[in-house]
Design an enzyme around this catalytic site. Structure first.
Site, PDB file in Angstrom:
ATOM      1  N   GLY A 311      -1.802  28.330   0.361  1.00  0.00           N
ATOM      2  CA  GLY A 311      -1.592  27.356   1.425  1.00  0.00           C
ATOM      3  C   GLY A 311      -2.876  27.124   2.198  1.00  0.00           C
ATOM      4  O   GLY A 311      -3.969  27.171   1.642  1.00  0.00           O
ATOM      5  N   GLU A 312      -2.729  26.855   3.500  1.00  0.00           N
ATOM      6  CA  GLU A 312      -3.857  26.629   4.426  1.00  0.00           C
ATOM      7  C   GLU A 312      -4.555  25.294   4.216  1.00  0.00           C
ATOM      8  O   GLU A 312      -5.342  24.865   5.039  1.00  0.00           O
ATOM      9  CB  GLU A 312      -4.930  27.721   4.297  1.00  0.00           C
ATOM     10  CG  GLU A 312      -4.489  29.128   4.528  1.00  0.00           C
ATOM     11  CD  GLU A 312      -5.628  30.128   4.373  1.00  0.00           C
ATOM     12  OE1 GLU A 312      -6.776  29.693   4.114  1.00  0.00           O
ATOM     13  OE2 GLU A 312      -5.380  31.333   4.517  1.00  0.00           O
ATOM     14  N   GLY A 313      -4.353  24.637   3.073  1.00  0.00           N
ATOM     15  CA  GLY A 313      -5.173  23.503   2.689  1.00  0.00           C
ATOM     16  C   GLY A 313      -6.229  23.886   1.673  1.00  0.00           C
ATOM     17  O   GLY A 313      -7.081  23.075   1.304  1.00  0.00           O
TER      18      GLY A 313
END
Length: 346
Positions: A311-313
């Site tokens: 995740g997180e980008g």
């Protein structure tokens, strides 16, 4: 309270598409030799309405929030990790922080509802609605008013950001459960097929997570409309990303979609405004089993298959150079005529 949902127009343009395809086909290469990069160039050119697209001031937007459902043991990590990772993002030590620096992406972290107060500092935007959502196994994660406010917050944050490209990121312990629930309800899929290990549950933990999510779905059986499902299942960061996607789509920005949770926000936005996905590029297909199903439902083909589940980008940042390359191919690669190179059929 109902949020203001912008009308997202159809950007399909047969004449522009034909010009873009002709330009791509006339580059000094065999027809189709750049594979998926050619389709990416066509997509970006269509989104930006240009035969020579330029990606300007790309923005990585990481929305963070806590989830009441995490108390039911649906994650391998405690909720405190949400605020700790926000601090890590802002200190520059997280994967997305490193990758954003590498690729020249401006990083903005939004506190959408983390159970921790943060000191103001550059790169942090406070759009805090509450200290985490409610427990979705006991009632709706958000009220309708909270959901509407989160969507409005996402629209406002994006409206204030420069550039023509938005990369989606998120952080929130428990948010893969929200994504699984949204996918199951809005795509009408079995919750078991939509649910994975998230941050790293073992077999027993995954079984417990599926059981809990089944209970949550049954409790909110009437929440079938997109906004009702979003309010029922949460979270604040997902709803804020829904607003961000809608605003970016209205402004005709390129939207780079990261993993399972970011894609679930696009799923809700698409259910509200179907033309949203015309502006989207799927960065990758994650190791979460529901993600491939979600992308298939959205009609998006991922650029990368790296078994990411962070995740997180992070996946969006890793895919970013491919978008830049696609634009450069359109703008700078010579045509057969310009280069004086003979065609195969000449």
């Amino acid at each position: 309270m109902n949020p203001t949902i912008p009308s997202i127009s159809d950007i399909a343009d047969a004449a522009l598409a034909a010009r873009l395809q002709s330009a791509i086909d006339n580059k000094t290469k065999p027809l189709g030799a750049l594979g998926k990069l050619e389709a990416l160039a066509l997509r970006i050119g269509t989104i930006l309405g240009s035969e020579a697209p330029v990606l300007e001031a790309p923005q990585m937007l990481v929305c963070a929030g806590d989830h009441g459902l995490a108390a039911r043991g649906v994650s391998a990590f405690p909720s405190d990790v949400t605020w700790q990772m926000v601090e890590n993002f802002l200190a520059g030590g997280a994967a997305v922080s490193v990758l954003a620096r590498q690729h020249g992406l401006a990083l903005t972290v939004v506190d959408c509802g983390v159970r921790r107060d943060f000191q103001p500092r550059p790169g942090l935007v406070s759009r805090r609605i509450a200290a985490g959502t409610a427990d979705a196994s006991a009632g709706p994660a958000m009220t309708a008013a909270q959901c509407a406010q989160a969507i409005a917050n996402g629209r406002e944050v994006v409206h204030l950001l420069p550039g023509n490209a938005l990369l989606l990121g998120e952080m929130g312990i428990g948010n893969s459960s929200s994504a699984s629930l949204l996918l199951s309800r809005l795509a009408r899929l079995d919750i078991g097929a939509c649910t994975g290990a998230g941050t790293g549950l073992d077999a027993a933990g995954l079984a417990r997570k599926r059981e809990v999510l089944g209970e949550v779905l049954a409790l909110h059986s009437a929440a079938t409309a997109p906004l009702d499902a979003l309010a029922a299942f949460g979270g604040f960061e997902v709803a804020t990303l829904v607003g961000a996607v809608l605003q970016a789509a209205e402004e005709r920005r390129v939207i780079v979609v990261d993993g399972f949770i970011a894609s679930s926000a696009v799923l809700v936005a698409q259910a509200l405004q179907p033309h949203v996905t015309q502006r989207c590029v799927a960065a990758h297909s994650s190791a979460e089993p529901g993600h491939a199903l979600l992308l298939q439902h959205l009609g998006l083909e991922p650029l990368l298959h790296l078994d990411l589940r962070l995740g997180e980008g992070s996946g969006g940042a890793l895919a970013w150079p491919l978008l830049e390359s696609a634009c450069l191919i359109l703008r700078e690669m010579a045509s057969f005529e310009a280069a004086g190179v003979s065609r195969k059929d000449a």
